[in-house]
Write a protein that holds these residues in place. Sequence first.
Motif, PDB file in Angstrom:
ATOM      1  N   ILE A   1     -19.409  -8.785  32.550  1.00 58.75           N
ATOM      2  CA  ILE A   1     -19.364  -7.098  32.231  1.00 58.75           C
ATOM      3  C   ILE A   1     -21.063  -6.770  32.389  1.00 58.75           C
ATOM      4  O   ILE A   1     -21.240  -5.958  33.408  1.00 58.75           O
ATOM      5  CB  ILE A   1     -19.067  -6.856  31.247  1.00 58.75           C
ATOM      6  N   GLN A   2     -22.010  -7.184  31.567  1.00 54.02           N
ATOM      7  CA  GLN A   2     -23.123  -6.715  32.123  1.00 54.02           C
ATOM      8  C   GLN A   2     -23.899  -7.058  33.658  1.00 54.02           C
ATOM      9  O   GLN A   2     -24.648  -6.627  34.192  1.00 54.02           O
ATOM     10  CB  GLN A   2     -24.200  -7.399  30.669  1.00 54.02           C
ATOM     11  N   ALA A   3     -23.497  -8.735  33.984  1.00 54.11           N
ATOM     12  CA  ALA A   3     -24.273  -9.365  35.350  1.00 54.11           C
ATOM     13  C   ALA A   3     -23.601  -8.442  36.243  1.00 54.11           C
ATOM     14  O   ALA A   3     -23.817  -7.634  37.210  1.00 54.11           O
ATOM     15  CB  ALA A   3     -23.766 -10.713  35.170  1.00 54.11           C
ATOM     16  N   ARG A   4     -22.203  -7.670  36.190  1.00 59.59           N
ATOM     17  CA  ARG A   4     -21.350  -6.825  37.044  1.00 59.59           C
ATOM     18  C   ARG A   4     -21.990  -5.297  37.477  1.00 59.59           C
ATOM     19  O   ARG A   4     -22.852  -5.036  38.276  1.00 59.59           O
ATOM     20  CB  ARG A   4     -20.085  -6.720  37.164  1.00 59.59           C
ATOM     21  N   VAL A   5     -22.482  -4.557  36.275  1.00 59.37           N
ATOM     22  CA  VAL A   5     -23.240  -3.895  36.395  1.00 59.37           C
ATOM     23  C   VAL A   5     -24.413  -3.745  36.502  1.00 59.37           C
ATOM     24  O   VAL A   5     -25.040  -2.827  37.490  1.00 59.37           O
ATOM     25  CB  VAL A   5     -23.394  -3.556  34.849  1.00 59.37           C
ATOM     26  N   SER A   6     -25.404  -4.365  36.655  1.00 64.82           N
ATOM     27  CA  SER A   6     -26.669  -4.899  37.604  1.00 64.82           C
ATOM     28  C   SER A   6     -26.581  -5.010  38.446  1.00 64.82           C
ATOM     29  O   SER A   6     -27.419  -4.793  39.436  1.00 64.82           O
ATOM     30  CB  SER A   6     -27.481  -5.982  36.020  1.00 64.82           C
ATOM     31  N   LEU A   7     -25.573  -5.714  39.089  1.00 64.05           N
ATOM     32  CA  LEU A   7     -25.332  -6.215  40.790  1.00 64.05           C
ATOM     33  C   LEU A   7     -24.978  -5.784  40.909  1.00 64.05           C
ATOM     34  O   LEU A   7     -25.510  -4.894  42.036  1.00 64.05           O
ATOM     35  CB  LEU A   7     -23.889  -7.061  40.625  1.00 64.05           C
ATOM     36  N   ILE A   8     -24.123  -4.051  40.006  1.00 62.96           N
ATOM     37  CA  ILE A   8     -23.397  -2.933  41.228  1.00 62.96           C
ATOM     38  C   ILE A   8     -25.572  -2.199  41.574  1.00 62.96           C
ATOM     39  O   ILE A   8     -25.414  -1.589  42.252  1.00 62.96           O
ATOM     40  CB  ILE A   8     -22.481  -2.319  40.566  1.00 62.96           C
TER      41      ILE A   8
ATOM     42  N   ASN B   1      -8.399 -16.651  21.222  1.00 63.66           N
ATOM     43  CA  ASN B   1      -7.138 -15.544  21.042  1.00 63.66           C
ATOM     44  C   ASN B   1      -7.238 -14.290  20.743  1.00 63.66           C
ATOM     45  O   ASN B   1      -6.758 -13.576  19.817  1.00 63.66           O
ATOM     46  CB  ASN B   1      -6.331 -16.199  19.476  1.00 63.66           C
ATOM     47  N   GLY B   2      -8.804 -14.055  20.739  1.00 67.79           N
ATOM     48  CA  GLY B   2      -9.573 -12.667  19.966  1.00 67.79           C
ATOM     49  C   GLY B   2      -8.306 -11.737  21.200  1.00 67.79           C
ATOM     50  O   GLY B   2      -8.194 -11.707  22.071  1.00 67.79           O
ATOM     51  N   LEU B   3      -8.895 -10.147  20.885  1.00 69.24           N
ATOM     52  CA  LEU B   3      -8.073  -9.238  21.658  1.00 69.24           C
ATOM     53  C   LEU B   3      -9.260  -8.890  23.115  1.00 69.24           C
ATOM     54  O   LEU B   3     -10.116  -9.339  23.211  1.00 69.24           O
ATOM     55  CB  LEU B   3      -8.165  -7.336  20.708  1.00 69.24           C
ATOM     56  N   LEU B   4      -8.297  -8.413  24.118  1.00 69.25           N
ATOM     57  CA  LEU B   4      -8.542  -8.236  25.265  1.00 69.25           C
ATOM     58  C   LEU B   4      -9.610  -7.212  25.983  1.00 69.25           C
ATOM     59  O   LEU B   4      -8.560  -6.187  24.968  1.00 69.25           O
ATOM     60  CB  LEU B   4      -7.773  -8.914  26.487  1.00 69.25           C
ATOM     61  N   THR B   5     -10.653  -6.765  26.136  1.00 68.49           N
ATOM     62  CA  THR B   5     -10.788  -5.770  26.425  1.00 68.49           C
ATOM     63  C   THR B   5     -10.637  -5.480  28.269  1.00 68.49           C
ATOM     64  O   THR B   5     -10.991  -6.117  29.097  1.00 68.49           O
ATOM     65  CB  THR B   5     -12.568  -5.562  26.158  1.00 68.49           C
ATOM     66  N   GLY B   6     -10.190  -4.245  28.043  1.00 66.35           N
ATOM     67  CA  GLY B   6      -9.762  -3.767  29.590  1.00 66.35           C
ATOM     68  C   GLY B   6     -10.803  -3.230  30.469  1.00 66.35           C
ATOM     69  O   GLY B   6     -11.671  -2.650  29.836  1.00 66.35           O
ATOM     70  N   GLY B   7     -10.499  -2.844  31.900  1.00 63.45           N
ATOM     71  CA  GLY B   7     -11.477  -2.858  32.167  1.00 63.45           C
ATOM     72  C   GLY B   7     -11.464  -1.826  32.193  1.00 63.45           C
ATOM     73  O   GLY B   7     -12.811  -1.162  32.916  1.00 63.45           O
TER      74      GLY B   7
ATOM     75  N   LEU C   1     -17.949   2.050  42.656  1.00 65.32           N
ATOM     76  CA  LEU C   1     -17.851   0.208  42.794  1.00 65.32           C
ATOM     77  C   LEU C   1     -17.523  -0.092  40.843  1.00 65.32           C
ATOM     78  O   LEU C   1     -17.440  -0.764  41.235  1.00 65.32           O
ATOM     79  CB  LEU C   1     -19.111   0.465  42.599  1.00 65.32           C
ATOM     80  N   TYR C   2     -17.893   0.809  40.210  1.00 60.34           N
ATOM     81  CA  TYR C   2     -17.723   1.070  39.460  1.00 60.34           C
ATOM     82  C   TYR C   2     -16.352   0.679  38.702  1.00 60.34           C
ATOM     83  O   TYR C   2     -14.802  -0.587  38.195  1.00 60.34           O
ATOM     84  CB  TYR C   2     -18.140   0.957  38.188  1.00 60.34           C
ATOM     85  N   LYS C   3     -15.184   1.812  39.347  1.00 60.52           N
ATOM     86  CA  LYS C   3     -13.478   1.579  39.411  1.00 60.52           C
ATOM     87  C   LYS C   3     -13.403   0.508  40.029  1.00 60.52           C
ATOM     88  O   LYS C   3     -12.205  -0.507  39.862  1.00 60.52           O
ATOM     89  CB  LYS C   3     -13.464   3.107  39.801  1.00 60.52           C
ATOM     90  N   ASN C   4     -13.425   0.163  41.266  1.00 64.65           N
ATOM     91  CA  ASN C   4     -13.583  -0.680  42.012  1.00 64.65           C
ATOM     92  C   ASN C   4     -13.069  -2.087  42.034  1.00 64.65           C
ATOM     93  O   ASN C   4     -12.629  -2.826  41.463  1.00 64.65           O
ATOM     94  CB  ASN C   4     -14.147  -0.839  43.990  1.00 64.65           C
ATOM     95  N   GLU C   5     -14.582  -2.453  40.853  1.00 63.74           N
ATOM     96  CA  GLU C   5     -14.576  -3.805  40.439  1.00 63.74           C
ATOM     97  C   GLU C   5     -13.519  -4.043  38.909  1.00 63.74           C
ATOM     98  O   GLU C   5     -13.201  -5.106  38.385  1.00 63.74           O
ATOM     99  CB  GLU C   5     -15.927  -3.982  40.030  1.00 63.74           C
ATOM    100  N   PHE C   6     -14.091  -2.715  37.912  1.00 65.53           N
ATOM    101  CA  PHE C   6     -13.633  -3.142  36.963  1.00 65.53           C
ATOM    102  C   PHE C   6     -12.154  -2.779  36.621  1.00 65.53           C
ATOM    103  O   PHE C   6     -11.301  -3.215  35.466  1.00 65.53           O
ATOM    104  CB  PHE C   6     -14.666  -1.764  35.223  1.00 65.53           C
ATOM    105  N   LEU C   7     -11.539  -1.982  37.217  1.00 68.78           N
ATOM    106  CA  LEU C   7      -9.857  -1.427  37.118  1.00 68.78           C
ATOM    107  C   LEU C   7      -9.224  -2.777  37.474  1.00 68.78           C
ATOM    108  O   LEU C   7      -9.340  -3.329  38.598  1.00 68.78           O
ATOM    109  CB  LEU C   7      -9.898  -0.397  38.303  1.00 68.78           C
TER     110      LEU C   7
END
Length: 436
Positions: A200-207, A376-382, A359-365
């Motif tokens: 997540i942090q890598a994608r934010v920094s890249l954008i 087996n933990g909870l997933l975090t949605g975009g 770009l955040y919406k394009n990538e995370f949604l």
Amino acid sequence: MLHEFNLSSRLVLWVLLLLDGSIKLGHAGKNFLFDSTSSTVGGLPIGCWRRSDIKQNTQIKEGGLQFFTANGFPCPLRRNPSDHYLRIINKDFDEEIKNGSSLKSPSAAEAIETLINSFRSLHSLATNIQTIGTENDVPPLIKERQAGFFIKLLVLIRRSCVNMHRDIGYYWLRFAIFTCVCLCIGSIFYNIGDTSMGSIQARVSLIMCITTILTMTSLGGFPSFAEDMKVFRKERLNGHYGATAFVIANTLSSAPFLGLMCIIPGAIIYYMTGLQRGMDHFIYFVAVLWANTMLVEGLMMTVAAMVPDILLGVALGSGIQALLLLSCGFFRFPDDLPKPIWKYPMYFISYHKYGMQGLYKNEFLGLAFGDQLNPNGLLTGGDHVLKRLQVEMGYSKWVDLAILCAMVIIYRATFLAMIKLAETRGPIIKCRCMKV
């Protein structure tokens, strides 16, 4: 018969007729004498004479000298009269006279208006023709015609495309730098496309890199922008075309080159980093990158119209982009920005804000992120990630792109307004200490 001459040629011919009384033009080994001639400045008549009369009557030859002298434009001693009169009515010399002389002298437009009004006050054009001869002896004046707006626009677009294609520093050098920077960013953020929490942090920094570092390479084209403005100002003084045609032609001719700069390097960085797959996601990614680059180019063109030299323009353009970057909501979340100035209005006029959030919406949604140490933990949605980043979710990513495109038009309109303002007031921002 003389029909249409440009401003300089008409003036030199007029002066030679007054001072010499005969003109010989060589063509195929023969000399041609003109039976009559008319003098016009900017398409407006100043006088009409018959060559035979000028040759026979020395008083008419001296009348031109007396006419200029009586209107406050005497020819100084030891100066070529034709050069002197050319300097008076040619607008190309206005800036040179203004910078090189401490004495206040009238501009070419004022001199032309004075001469025309003086001639009209002496005789009307019809009376002047009748005193010289009959209408059959003197050919009618042909009114100068100019090309229409769309013809001028097409010619300017073609010339700008040729210039941009031939000038290596305009786009090709920037294209090479753009590609190298994308390769570097792609190698740093190589294959971050997994769905781990750390990505997540890598994608934010890249954008952030995409919307700031890549678009700021447009600063390298400022010297070419400044050269275009110099050519425009000279041709505008001669009345070849208007500011509106110049701005539209520059915008349309630069768009394909900027698109090429965004598609190829954009594809390199997009597939090296492993961002969310899908042709629609890639098209949106390139469209946002193109809109941001067009915005920066429009900003630098506006600065080029405001300042007189390259060094001051680069410094001012860099400063404006830095201010917009600080208030985009990355370094501090939007809710944490100080509301005076930085939140209202800087945050909402920063083009980085709309580029990053789109770009955040394009990538995370549509993505879900989980902890690799706890499968087996909870997933975090975009959408949850976007809320943590304080992205405005009331509208889709296409609205962000539409806002960017509207800002492109607004920046170009501002560029046009600055050109028109500079025509009346000169450079809007002046700095005598900085000259390049």
